[in-house]
Write a protein that holds these residues in place. Sequence first.
Motif: not given
Length: 501
Positions: A1-26
């Motif tokens: 699997x290419x390094x570019x795909x891994x970088x994208x996967x990590x970036x998408x996961x981080x963005x989703x985590x930011x949104x989830x965290x804001x549900x409680x932390x606002x």
Amino acid sequence: MSNTTNVKRAAVAALMDQLRADVTEKKLTPQEELSILEKLKVHGRTVSGSDAIYSSEGIVFLAEVAFRPNNPDSSREALRCLANALYLDRQTVQYFIDAGYVEKASEAYKSENVDDEFLLGRILFFSTTFAKDDSLVNKWANEHHLVENNLAAISRHASAYTAAASTASPQAVPMMQTMALQDTLKLLYTLTTKLSDVPTTLGPTIPHLLTLLSSLPLQSPPLQAPTHHILDALSNIPPTTPDSQTSYFPSSNPTLHISKILEILDKSAVLPTPSSRTTSTTDDFDTHAASLLKLLIEIYPTSPEPVKSLLHQTLLPSEKERSSPLGSQNSTSLPARLLRLASSPTTTNTRIILQTLLFVISDEDAVKFVKNVGYGHASGYLMMRGIPIPSEALEEIAGDDSSGGKKRINPVTGQYLDDELKDIEASGLKGLEGMTDEEKEREAEKLFVLFERLNKTGVINVENPVRTAMQEGRFEEIKSDDEDSDDDDNEAGKGKGKAKA
């Protein structure tokens, strides 16, 4: 699997985590949340590396954001992420359905905002199209206002397009509204294939669809969206209720809507010319015209007499066209083009339904059908349907000429026999009276072989007329010029035959 795909996967996961965290932390401002969702939308345009979006948990979370009140901009951006996901990966549709969000989408679909309508209409189109159980679609329609909100949206579009068309200088409807209309119409088409009791449930959409069809400017080619979407939906809603009949045939002008439908057919029924380099217009007809033709088939049996008369005059060859074989390349009329399209190898999708239309408006009568289009065009369809061809269909028929008299018609080609003889003479071909005995013999041999071959194919099963003539003694021996009479007597069995006058 290419390094570019891994970088994208990590970036998408981080963005989703930011949104989830804001549900409680606002901690995120509305603009920051919107920015994250915009980045997720861009990443989600391809499935690869977007695992956090395309998982069950990702779809459910985005749906929570999408249907959360009080932040319409973020909600719409989440809907865009969902619409992309449902389009690119069918499994995400099932995640969306299983989590119960189609019900929320159905109810939110009442929004009069065209952006909301476009996004919700698209999501509901995917959900209803790929739902494994039609009972779910009926539940969404009956309990969550899906049909009611779809009808309201179509009604709004009908009013908007009518207003735009009625101005002194017709105005263009905004692109976003046209896009919303297209997805609303695609959703309606799916409902016509999934719901029970379609005539009663969806019949109320017919007047609005016809209003839209009348208000839309004629496009080039005509069967583009949204026109073909309207025809797709109309063709699947049987006009069996009194209200639908009134909608199709208004008492003040029964042919109003049928005239527009026939105009669309006339402009779209195009065959490539010998000099053309593309068949795109023919392809467009073959791809999208089936619904239009099916609609005319559905309408004809219950049409009032003025509509039936208009269909006959518009779709069937006139007596004037009988100066040439029906469907001749010499004619550019709509009936001639339809006959050529009905026998064209390029119209694989519409050939049979086009022949069915011509048969239906011939009152499904084999004799009328042969008279209207010629045996050459009718025989294949009748054989395919297993419809017997009465012997009277092959008799010479009489048609009214322009002077009010009667002229004989060749039942095979549909051409006046007098004009057929003129064509033969003009081409330089000889009639029997102009042939030598040897030429008559050669033509008889060709005819004999042709009938024998046709009988072997099973396409026809008729007595070979040349064989019959031989058996009935209607051939006589041809004497060779270099043989005397005595030799002729001795070689009687070896002479060549000619037809008796």
